[in-house]
Write a protein that holds these residues in place. Structure first.
Motif, short mmCIF file in Angstrom:
data_model
loop_
_atom_site.label_atom_id
_atom_site.label_comp_id
_atom_site.label_asym_id
_atom_site.label_seq_id
_atom_site.Cartn_x
_atom_site.Cartn_y
_atom_site.Cartn_z
N ALA A 1 13.54 9.01 7.54
CA ALA A 1 13.68 9.30 8.98
C ALA A 1 12.86 8.28 9.77
O ALA A 1 11.86 8.61 10.40
CB ALA A 1 13.21 10.72 9.30
N GLY A 2 13.29 7.02 9.72
CA GLY A 2 12.57 5.96 10.43
C GLY A 2 12.68 6.12 11.94
O GLY A 2 13.75 6.46 12.45
N ARG A 3 11.59 5.87 12.63
CA ARG A 3 11.58 5.99 14.08
C ARG A 3 10.88 4.77 14.69
O ARG A 3 9.77 4.42 14.30
CB ARG A 3 10.84 7.26 14.53
CG ARG A 3 11.43 8.56 13.98
CD ARG A 3 12.79 8.86 14.58
NE ARG A 3 13.36 10.10 14.08
CZ ARG A 3 14.26 10.18 13.09
NH1 ARG A 3 14.69 9.06 12.51
NH2 ARG A 3 14.73 11.34 12.70
N ILE A 4 11.56 4.15 15.66
CA ILE A 4 10.98 3.05 16.42
C ILE A 4 10.86 3.49 17.87
O ILE A 4 11.84 3.92 18.47
CB ILE A 4 11.85 1.78 16.34
CG1 ILE A 4 11.99 1.31 14.88
CG2 ILE A 4 11.24 0.66 17.19
CD1 ILE A 4 12.99 0.16 14.71
N VAL A 5 9.65 3.40 18.40
CA VAL A 5 9.40 3.76 19.80
C VAL A 5 8.85 2.53 20.51
O VAL A 5 7.79 2.01 20.13
CB VAL A 5 8.39 4.92 19.91
CG1 VAL A 5 8.16 5.27 21.39
CG2 VAL A 5 8.88 6.13 19.14
N ARG B 1 0.81 -1.21 0.00
CA ARG B 1 0.00 0.00 0.00
C ARG B 1 0.84 1.27 0.00
O ARG B 1 0.52 2.25 -0.67
CB ARG B 1 -0.92 0.00 1.22
CG ARG B 1 -2.01 1.06 1.18
CD ARG B 1 -2.85 1.04 2.45
NE ARG B 1 -3.40 -0.28 2.73
CZ ARG B 1 -4.01 -0.59 3.88
NH1 ARG B 1 -4.13 0.31 4.83
NH2 ARG B 1 -4.49 -1.80 4.07
N TYR B 2 1.96 1.24 0.75
CA TYR B 2 2.74 2.47 0.94
C TYR B 2 4.21 2.36 0.53
O TYR B 2 4.86 3.37 0.29
CB TYR B 2 2.67 2.92 2.40
CG TYR B 2 1.26 3.16 2.88
CD1 TYR B 2 0.53 4.27 2.49
CD2 TYR B 2 0.64 2.24 3.74
CE1 TYR B 2 -0.76 4.49 2.92
CE2 TYR B 2 -0.65 2.44 4.18
CZ TYR B 2 -1.35 3.56 3.77
OH TYR B 2 -2.64 3.76 4.20
N GLY B 3 4.74 1.15 0.53
CA GLY B 3 6.12 0.96 0.11
C GLY B 3 7.16 1.29 1.16
O GLY B 3 8.36 1.09 0.93
N ARG B 4 6.73 1.76 2.31
CA ARG B 4 7.67 2.12 3.38
C ARG B 4 6.89 2.29 4.68
O ARG B 4 5.66 2.31 4.68
CB ARG B 4 8.42 3.41 3.06
CG ARG B 4 7.59 4.66 3.22
CD ARG B 4 8.35 5.93 2.98
NE ARG B 4 7.65 7.09 3.49
CZ ARG B 4 6.62 7.68 2.90
NH1 ARG B 4 6.16 7.22 1.74
NH2 ARG B 4 6.04 8.73 3.46
N LEU B 5 7.64 2.46 5.77
CA LEU B 5 7.05 2.80 7.05
C LEU B 5 7.98 3.82 7.70
O LEU B 5 9.21 3.63 7.70
CB LEU B 5 6.93 1.55 7.93
CG LEU B 5 6.23 1.73 9.29
CD1 LEU B 5 4.77 2.12 9.10
CD2 LEU B 5 6.33 0.44 10.11
N ASP B 6 7.41 4.89 8.23
CA ASP B 6 8.23 5.95 8.84
C ASP B 6 8.29 5.84 10.36
O ASP B 6 9.30 6.22 10.96
CB ASP B 6 7.68 7.33 8.45
CG ASP B 6 7.68 7.53 6.95
OD1 ASP B 6 8.78 7.60 6.37
OD2 ASP B 6 6.58 7.60 6.36
N ILE B 7 7.21 5.37 10.97
CA ILE B 7 7.13 5.32 12.43
C ILE B 7 6.54 3.98 12.86
O ILE B 7 5.49 3.56 12.34
CB ILE B 7 6.26 6.46 12.97
CG1 ILE B 7 6.85 7.83 12.65
CG2 ILE B 7 6.05 6.31 14.48
CD1 ILE B 7 5.89 8.99 12.89
N LEU B 8 7.21 3.33 13.79
CA LEU B 8 6.67 2.13 14.43
C LEU B 8 6.63 2.37 15.93
O LEU B 8 7.67 2.62 16.55
CB LEU B 8 7.54 0.91 14.13
CG LEU B 8 7.24 -0.35 14.96
CD1 LEU B 8 5.82 -0.85 14.70
CD2 LEU B 8 8.26 -1.45 14.66
#
Length: 242
Positions: free
Chosen positions: A134-138, A78-85
């Motif tokens: 700017a990937g972010r994992i919280v 759907r989006y091809g990427r993920l910026d925030i998890l």
């Protein structure tokens, strides 16, 4: 959608997860509500859409590897990427007695969601996060998992001794550091958020903070700029000792 952040929040049909998703949506992100129950997830997503936010439920049971893989594939298509998890899904388990009375099975139940589930989801989503600028994992942790705070004989947690939940959050902190070390030098930052004693279903709403207050640090870490830290444990007031 090159200029729109794509955010996934696990356990997002209520409580801190839903509030975190709402805050991220207000910042312009497309928020995917990772939920085990699609009907409840759709209801939660609809409440955000009604506020003018871009939200959609996503079937995601963090304890089911095949389900997690399917969710990652759907995000990719759907989006091809993920910026925030935001790894928010968590349980306390049913045992609150002394550690000497706990069984391995009781700990395993809690770890399956709070620890192994985080690893499963993070590993499945990491290829998508690496595609972000700017990937972010919280990782949603807790002050009760801090060894430093718990070791203080005069500290607030001296009399709190819930071995399954506390140790799972301590393990989550170690996992946060491990991913931060692996991803050092990349555009992906990994941090632990400590929301404080927040009133949710998990504690029968005994917490003295609202979910609005509790979600502040998770959202802050999810939206860190390029100069922001990685490999830290933080609450709304700053760094929390490991």
């Amino acid at each position: 959608m090159p200029d729109t952040k794509i955010a996934l929040v696990t356990g997002a049909n209520k409580g801190l997860g839903l509030e975190t998703a709402r805050r991220l949506g207000e910042q312009g992100a497309v928020v995917l509500l990772g939920v085990r129950d699609e009907a409840r997830g759709k209801q939660a997503a609809d409440t955000l859409v009604a506020k003018g936010l871009k939200a959609q439920e996503l079937r995601l049971d963090v304890t089911d590897g095949a389900c997690v893989a399917d969710a990652a594939r759907e995000i990719d298509e759907r989006y091809g990427r993920l910026d925030i998890l935001v790894n928010n899904a968590g349980i306390t388990g049913g045992f609150f007695g002394p550690p000497s009375g706990a069984t391995a099975e009781q700990l395993r139940e809690v770890y399956d969601t709070n620890v192994f589930g985080v690893v499963t989801v993070t590993n499945a989503m990491l290829p998508l996060l690496r595609r972000s600028s700017a990937g972010r994992i919280v990782n949603m942790s807790s002050n009760v998992g801090s060894l430093g705070l718990n070791a203080d004989p005069d500290g607030e947690f001296r009399q709190y001794n819930v071995v399954a939940y506390q140790s799972s959050k301590t393990a989550l902190n170690a996992i946060t550091l491990a991913y931060a070390k692996e991803l050092h030098g990349t555009t992906v930052k990994v941090n632990a958020a400590n929301p404080g004693f927040t009133a949710t279903d998990m504690n029968n709403h005994r917490g003295h903070q609202t979910v609005e207050q509790g979600a502040v640090i998770a959202v802050r870490l999810a939206l860190l700029g390029p100069d922001g830290p990685s490999g830290t444990s933080q609450d709304e007031n700053g760094t929390v000792p490991w």
